[in-house]
Structure formats: C-alpha cells, structure tokens
Design a protein around this motif. Structure first.
Motif, short mmCIF file in Angstrom:
data_model
loop_
_atom_site.label_atom_id
_atom_site.label_comp_id
_atom_site.label_asym_id
_atom_site.label_seq_id
_atom_site.Cartn_x
_atom_site.Cartn_y
_atom_site.Cartn_z
N SER A 2 0.82 -1.21 0.00
CA SER A 2 0.00 0.00 0.00
C SER A 2 0.86 1.26 0.00
CB SER A 2 -0.89 0.00 1.24
OG SER A 2 -1.65 1.17 1.29
N ARG A 23 -9.05 7.77 -5.78
CA ARG A 23 -9.36 6.48 -5.14
C ARG A 23 -10.12 5.57 -6.12
NH1 ARG A 23 -9.77 9.43 -0.10
NH2 ARG A 23 -11.95 9.95 -0.45
N LYS A 24 -11.13 6.12 -6.79
CA LYS A 24 -11.92 5.34 -7.75
C LYS A 24 -11.04 4.82 -8.88
CE LYS A 24 -16.31 7.78 -7.05
NZ LYS A 24 -17.21 8.78 -7.64
N LYS A 27 -8.56 2.11 -7.68
CA LYS A 27 -9.26 0.85 -7.42
C LYS A 27 -9.52 0.10 -8.73
CE LYS A 27 -13.12 -1.09 -4.84
NZ LYS A 27 -14.29 -0.84 -4.03
N TYR A 33 -3.64 2.12 -3.18
CA TYR A 33 -3.28 3.48 -2.78
C TYR A 33 -4.27 3.96 -1.73
CZ TYR A 33 -0.21 4.15 -6.92
OH TYR A 33 0.77 4.07 -7.86
N SER A 34 -3.75 4.47 -0.65
CA SER A 34 -4.59 5.12 0.36
C SER A 34 -4.46 6.62 0.13
CB SER A 34 -4.08 4.74 1.75
OG SER A 34 -4.71 5.54 2.73
N ILE A 35 -5.55 7.27 -0.22
CA ILE A 35 -5.52 8.68 -0.61
C ILE A 35 -6.29 9.52 0.40
CG2 ILE A 35 -6.01 10.33 -2.46
CD1 ILE A 35 -4.23 8.10 -3.49
N LYS A 36 -5.62 10.54 0.95
CA LYS A 36 -6.28 11.48 1.84
C LYS A 36 -6.07 12.88 1.29
CE LYS A 36 -6.00 8.94 6.13
NZ LYS A 36 -5.17 8.58 7.22
#
Length: 102
Positions: A2, A23-24, A27, A33-36
């Motif tokens: 990740s 994020r979409k 995926k 990927y962790s997106i903030k």
C-alpha cells in the motif's frame, strides 16, 4: 504494498474531490493506494505517515517551501493543471504511478 498519498490544496476542498476520483481510478486499476486530502496548513500533522505528497497546481509558488517541510524519503509531486482542473482521477493516478515508479 500500500502507498499512502496525501493531497494538499489551499483549504482542502478541491483536493477532497480530487482524492475521491483518484481512489476510484486506483481501485479500477487494482492499485493499493490510500488517498487522503487535507489543507496545506495541516501538512505537519500527516507528513510522518505518507509515502507521497501531491500538491495542488495553484500552490506552485509555494512548492519549493512545501518540499522543504517534508522528509526527503517522501516523493513530492506538483499536480498538473490539466487533470486537476477537470478532477480527472485517472490522469492523476497515471502521473502518480509515473512519479513513484509503479
């Protein structure tokens, strides 16, 4: 593995919409990927827990200063106006993949 990515802009609003679209797109491509998204002023609260920092193109003038505030192990990327203005998550993911060498 990740990858934790933080998007920053002035207030965090536009990068919030961009983060959803990234994020979409990630995926769909099977990327972990962790997106903030946060405002630029919150960068210090998150910098120890990210692999990459994507900076809104409207912060170009502050880019060098922002880069100096993060450890050298973090990839700092200035987002391109072409995909950012259209909130094009796929374009942003392609740029991110290229910068991270994924």
């Amino acid at each position: 593995m990740s990858k934790k990515v933080l998007l920053i802009c002035g207030s965090g609003a536009s990068s919030g919409f961009m983060a959803v679209n990234i994020r979409k797109a990630a995926k769909k491509l099977g990327l972990d990927y962790s997106i903030k998204a946060r405002s630029e002023s919150e960068l210090g609260d998150y910098v120890d827990d990210i692999d990459a920092l994507m900076v809104g193109p409207h912060l170009k003038a502050e880019f060098q200063g922002i880069k100096e505030r993060v450890p050298s192990s973090i990839k700092v990327i200035l987002m391109k106006p072409d995909y950012y203005s259209m909130l094009d998550g796929k374009g942003a993911v392609e740029h991110l993949k290229q910068e991270l060498g994924d």
